[in-house]
Design a protein around this motif. Structure first.
Motif, PDB file in Angstrom:
ATOM      1  N   SER A   1      21.214  36.458  47.364  1.00 42.68           N
ATOM      2  CA  SER A   1      22.027  35.347  47.877  1.00 42.68           C
ATOM      3  C   SER A   1      21.601  34.079  47.172  1.00 42.68           C
ATOM      4  N   GLU A   2      22.572  33.269  46.825  1.00 41.85           N
ATOM      5  CA  GLU A   2      22.297  32.020  46.146  1.00 41.85           C
ATOM      6  C   GLU A   2      22.269  30.908  47.164  1.00 41.85           C
ATOM      7  N   SER A   3      21.445  29.944  46.911  1.00 36.98           N
ATOM      8  CA  SER A   3      21.392  28.797  47.814  1.00 36.98           C
ATOM      9  C   SER A   3      21.439  27.518  46.990  1.00 36.98           C
TER      10      SER A   3
ATOM     11  N   ALA B   1      20.821  25.385  51.899  1.00 39.38           N
ATOM     12  CA  ALA B   1      21.923  26.035  52.599  1.00 39.38           C
ATOM     13  C   ALA B   1      22.598  27.012  51.657  1.00 39.38           C
ATOM     14  N   GLU B   2      23.090  28.096  52.223  1.00 41.39           N
ATOM     15  CA  GLU B   2      23.737  29.098  51.392  1.00 41.39           C
ATOM     16  C   GLU B   2      25.124  28.621  50.972  1.00 41.39           C
TER      17      GLU B   2
ATOM     18  N   ASP C   1      31.514  32.884  47.281  1.00 41.46           N
ATOM     19  CA  ASP C   1      31.828  34.247  47.659  1.00 41.46           C
ATOM     20  C   ASP C   1      33.313  34.377  48.022  1.00 41.46           C
ATOM     21  N   ASP C   2      33.905  33.318  48.635  1.00 41.12           N
ATOM     22  CA  ASP C   2      35.317  33.398  49.027  1.00 41.12           C
ATOM     23  C   ASP C   2      36.225  33.294  47.817  1.00 41.12           C
TER      24      ASP C   2
END
Length: 124
Positions: free
Chosen positions: A108-110, A115-116, A121-122
């Motif tokens: 996961s990138e932050s 905050a992510e 992703d969307d």
């Protein structure tokens, strides 16, 4: 049936060093020739002459031959069957069982504030 492990070759089964062998033979020769010289002196000095005079004479005549033969005979301690040195077998490294199911990795990138970033992703 018991299997014998080959023993490593001991250093004491090796031949004597040439330098040590030569010094041993030289000492033996000098000792024998010293006894011969003593026999020569005793043969002349001991009076009255008797049977022991012949023993001293025999020693003075025979000892040089014995001294030379012994001095020329090298110490023969050769090993007839030298053993090749073997390294001891090392124990096998413990193996870890392979996992039966492949593991799942999540990345996961932050953002810089921690905050992510769900927008990426969307869009994708």
């Amino acid at each position: 049936m018991k299997i014998r492990k080959p023993q490593p070759q001991a250093a004491t089964s090796l031949d004597r060093a040439p330098r040590d062998d030569e010094s041993h033979r030289m000492r033996t020769y000098l000792l024998t020739m010293g006894v011969r010289t003593l026999c020569l002196v005793l043969m002349v000095a001991v009076v009255p002459y008797g049977w022991y005079t012949f023993v001293f004479a025999l020693g003075a005549v025979v000892l040089p031959y014995i001294a030379v033969v012994v001095a020329n005979a090298a110490q023969s301690t050769q090993v007839t069957h030298a053993q090749a040195p073997e390294r001891p077998a090392l124990p096998a490294a413990p193996t870890q069982p392979e996992p039966t199911t492949p593991g799942v990795f999540r990345i996961s990138e932050s953002t810089a504030d921690g905050a992510e970033n769900d927008e990426r992703d969307d869009r994708a």
